[in-house]
Design a protein around this motif. Structure first.
Motif, mmCIF file in Angstrom:
data_model
loop_
_atom_site.group_PDB
_atom_site.id
_atom_site.type_symbol
_atom_site.label_atom_id
_atom_site.label_comp_id
_atom_site.label_asym_id
_atom_site.label_seq_id
_atom_site.Cartn_x
_atom_site.Cartn_y
_atom_site.Cartn_z
ATOM 1 N N ILE A 141 0.926 -1.113 -0.132
ATOM 2 C CA ILE A 141 0.141 0.076 0.027
ATOM 3 C C ILE A 141 0.835 1.310 0.032
ATOM 4 O O ILE A 141 1.736 1.188 0.776
ATOM 5 N N LYS A 142 0.464 2.195 -0.815
ATOM 6 C CA LYS A 142 1.447 3.314 -1.068
ATOM 7 C C LYS A 142 1.044 4.058 0.070
ATOM 8 O O LYS A 142 -0.119 4.569 0.326
ATOM 9 N N TYR A 143 2.242 4.607 0.781
ATOM 10 C CA TYR A 143 2.005 5.320 1.996
ATOM 11 C C TYR A 143 2.280 6.646 1.906
ATOM 12 O O TYR A 143 1.595 7.630 2.065
ATOM 13 N N ARG A 144 3.435 6.786 1.624
ATOM 14 C CA ARG A 144 3.894 8.469 1.456
ATOM 15 C C ARG A 144 4.566 8.566 0.072
ATOM 16 O O ARG A 144 4.990 7.430 -0.412
ATOM 17 N N GLN A 147 7.383 6.023 0.226
ATOM 18 C CA GLN A 147 7.252 4.950 1.057
ATOM 19 C C GLN A 147 6.015 3.883 0.867
ATOM 20 O O GLN A 147 5.035 4.430 0.469
ATOM 21 N N ALA A 149 3.979 0.881 2.515
ATOM 22 C CA ALA A 149 3.670 -0.160 3.704
ATOM 23 C C ALA A 149 3.272 -1.620 2.980
ATOM 24 O O ALA A 149 2.792 -1.830 2.192
ATOM 25 N N SER A 165 11.359 1.956 1.871
ATOM 26 C CA SER A 165 11.454 3.151 1.119
ATOM 27 C C SER A 165 11.491 2.524 -0.403
ATOM 28 O O SER A 165 12.096 1.645 -0.663
ATOM 29 N N LYS B 102 11.753 4.465 11.278
ATOM 30 C CA LYS B 102 10.312 4.225 10.724
ATOM 31 C C LYS B 102 9.745 3.652 11.637
ATOM 32 O O LYS B 102 8.394 3.594 11.591
ATOM 33 N N ARG B 137 -5.071 7.237 7.344
ATOM 34 C CA ARG B 137 -5.944 6.336 6.495
ATOM 35 C C ARG B 137 -6.381 5.096 6.856
ATOM 36 O O ARG B 137 -5.501 4.373 7.832
ATOM 37 N N GLU B 139 -7.207 1.001 5.763
ATOM 38 C CA GLU B 139 -7.228 0.004 4.489
ATOM 39 C C GLU B 139 -8.215 -1.082 5.313
ATOM 40 O O GLU B 139 -7.719 -1.736 6.123
ATOM 41 N N PHE B 153 -3.450 3.670 9.545
ATOM 42 C CA PHE B 153 -2.324 4.354 9.309
ATOM 43 C C PHE B 153 -2.432 5.771 9.961
ATOM 44 O O PHE B 153 -3.428 6.323 9.974
ATOM 45 N N ILE B 159 1.710 2.143 12.499
ATOM 46 C CA ILE B 159 0.781 1.264 11.884
ATOM 47 C C ILE B 159 0.234 0.378 12.925
ATOM 48 O O ILE B 159 0.851 -0.168 13.562
#
Lengths: 341, 341
Positions: A141-144, A147, A149, A165, B102, B137, B139, B153, B159
């Motif tokens: 899942i695109k986080y930032r 980044q 997840a 990353s 992180k 967010r 999911e 998130f 997380i």
DNA sequence: GTTTAGCACTCTCGACCGTTGAGTGCTAAT
DNA sequence: ATTAGCACTCAACGGTCGAGAGTGCTAAAC
């Protein structure tokens, strides 16, 4: 190899000692156990036992105390014979842990507390070693910006997530394609296996024909690193209440060892492949720091694959029979829980 | 309200005592600190200080020992004055913790170890109280027939995931719609806020016009429960090496208290709203079990919202100045880390 | 008036007994 | 082979004693 009567005396001494610390003399043995023998005879037998290394005297003219060798003999003899299957214990276990089934980490935390409550020693549980878990599914899942997840679903119901990353240009659609690529190739295989395949793949020509595959491999390389299982330790205060720990230096030693969790992890890893509860008594420990203590531990499995370990740490003067059955029950309980998921 | 000279003597006694436990006499004070006064004079001053409650004598004809009131006066006087800003410490902190940025949980675990290493007392860190975290967010991922993995998130980079049971008929598409509904309504709000809204919503007429909304609310209800922050405690062995803990019973007390993490969580929660490092000295503790110990703690924030706490637990004979600056530095470090994420 | 020297007094701490009691090892009797 | 009896050993307990550290008080000095 030991005379039946001699054996009985040895066991009597050990049981006395387990019930109450302090050298046990010949008179108390005759009183508590009806051998139909006088203290003098018992004395002779105990003297023999000392010569053979099963007992020892803290000083002349004191009673006898079991040696680690004595405990070992005791444990090995008794193991098969006696086993206290505690129905109530199982029910209690079920009731308490039922609600935690979904979250194996909370479950193991609670389980370590139960182990210590029941045994009055230190309870230890270790979560599945990641290298043995099998991948059920991966989600990216695109986080930032750069980044992602990574959510790992495993067959054992454990979820792991990490943030890694990546190239900022990857869109969620790309990620989905990468995820499904990984899923189709690796789902059902253990982390260890995946790691090996990925390592081989990455070592090959850098210029992989497909950039998608390359991305996938990079992500896998970052995510499927073997991380040791989490460790849950409970009952330190429990163990301090024991008369064995009146000595302050022993407590310090123990705490220092326990606090360094790596030591315990390695210790439990070692027994991972053995069948049934393992008992390590005092000086049998390879680690010097653990030599004053005994460990009873067992692994829980998923199918035939050992997943993690549960155990009890206590003084060498431990109630081994009880500890063994508690550990065994707990390990089996978890094994079953994992299989009928 | 205290004569300057008297104050200096008090501080001298306290500093002596912090350096080495045991009653401090008038002679050692004159030797270590050059007041230009004879022991006799110091004796008179110390006698005054005792009368005022800042010092006490374990028994007649022994030296003086600071009382909790004495420590309090010392801490309050010194706090603003002296502050040892340790550059090296910050660098070390950066180096060690950089790689863990992180994963805030691994970070806090490491941070508690550093606190204890630096202070030689017990280091404690608490992860963000979930009710104060803001949802970035959500999911929803279909996991098994009637199970959904919920991935939260948060703005803080934490997380969380949970597995919850839902209606088996929900497809992944439904879940996506529910997720985007929740995101559009709740993203940017704190868990606490969301919980309140959801509770109100659910309490309303059961028959919500939209079944999607209803599903969403149900899921939110299950997921956004306030769970206390995780607690990381390190350095028990560190503290046992202190001469203060030669007494076995104190150790037992301490361990029992520490092991019951709820106590510590509540304790840290209390200071959550205060500004700067808080110091609780011995008998000032509301909890009886903690009365023999002192606590220096501070909160880290995200913006102005307190997120979690870091602290040091040690004997009342603690090096308060050092502890305060360590805790302060650590709290600020984390606060900054959260802000420039 | 404040500070200091001197001195008697108090209290803890460790060392040093003698006593006690549990338990053994040995020997001689069963 | 077992047991009763007895001398012997050793840790643990409790009391005494002296040393040492530190105080409080008083009277002298500044």
């Amino acid at each position: 190899m030991l005379d039946e009567r001699t054996k009985q005396v040895l066991f009597a001494v050990i049981q006395c000692y387990i019930n109450a610390p302090g050298p046990v003399g010949s008179r108390v043995v005759t009183k508590k156990y009806s051998f139909g023998l006088s203290p003098a005879t018992i004395r002779n037998i105990m003297s023999d036992l000392e010569e053979m290394g099963y007992l020892q005297q803290p000083h002349t003219s004191a009673g006898r105390v079991p040696t680690d060798v004595g405990y070992r003999y005791y444990v090995d003899s008794m193991r098969a014979e006696q086993r206290l299957i505690n129905k109530d214990f199982l029910l209690e276990l079920n009731r308490k842990l039922e609600s935690l089934r979904k979250d194996i980490n909370a479950f193991l935390d609670e389980a370590s507390k139960m182990l210590s409550n029941l045994s009055h020693y230190i309870g230890v549980t270790m979560s599945p070693n990641t290298s043995n878990t099998t991948l059920a599914r991966i989600e990216l899942i695109k986080y930032r910006d750069n980044q992602v997840a990574v959510i790992l679903f495993t067959d054992e119901g454990v979820i792991k997530n990490r943030i890694i990353s990546v190239d900022a240009s990857l869109s969620q659609r790309d990620l989905n394609r990468i995820a499904s690529y990984i899923n189709s190739h690796f789902s059902g295989r253990t982390v260890e296996e995946i790691r090996k395949v990925v390592a081989k793949e990455l070592a090959r020509e850098k210029v992989l024909c497909d950039s998608l595959v390359e991305q996938a491999m990079t992500i896998c390389g970052a995510v499927f690193s073997a991380s040791p299982g989490n460790l849950y330790i409970s009952g330190l205060s429990e163990v301090l209440a024991l008369p064995d720990f009146c000595d302050i230096d022993r407590i310090k030693e123990l705490l220092k060892t326990i606090e360094d969790k790596h030591v315990i992890v390695r210790l439990l890893d070692k027994i991972a492949n053995a069948e049934g509860p393992q008992v390590i008594i005092g000086s049998e420990n390879t680690l010097d720091e653990m030599k004053p203590f005994s460990i009873v531990a067992s692994t829980y499995r998923e199918g035939s694959r050992p997943m993690g370990a549960v155990g009890i740490i206590g003084p060498t003067r431990m109630n081994y029979l009880e500890a063994i059955s508690i550990v065994d029950l707990m390990a089996n309980y978890i094994t079953e829980m994992l299989s009928d998921k």
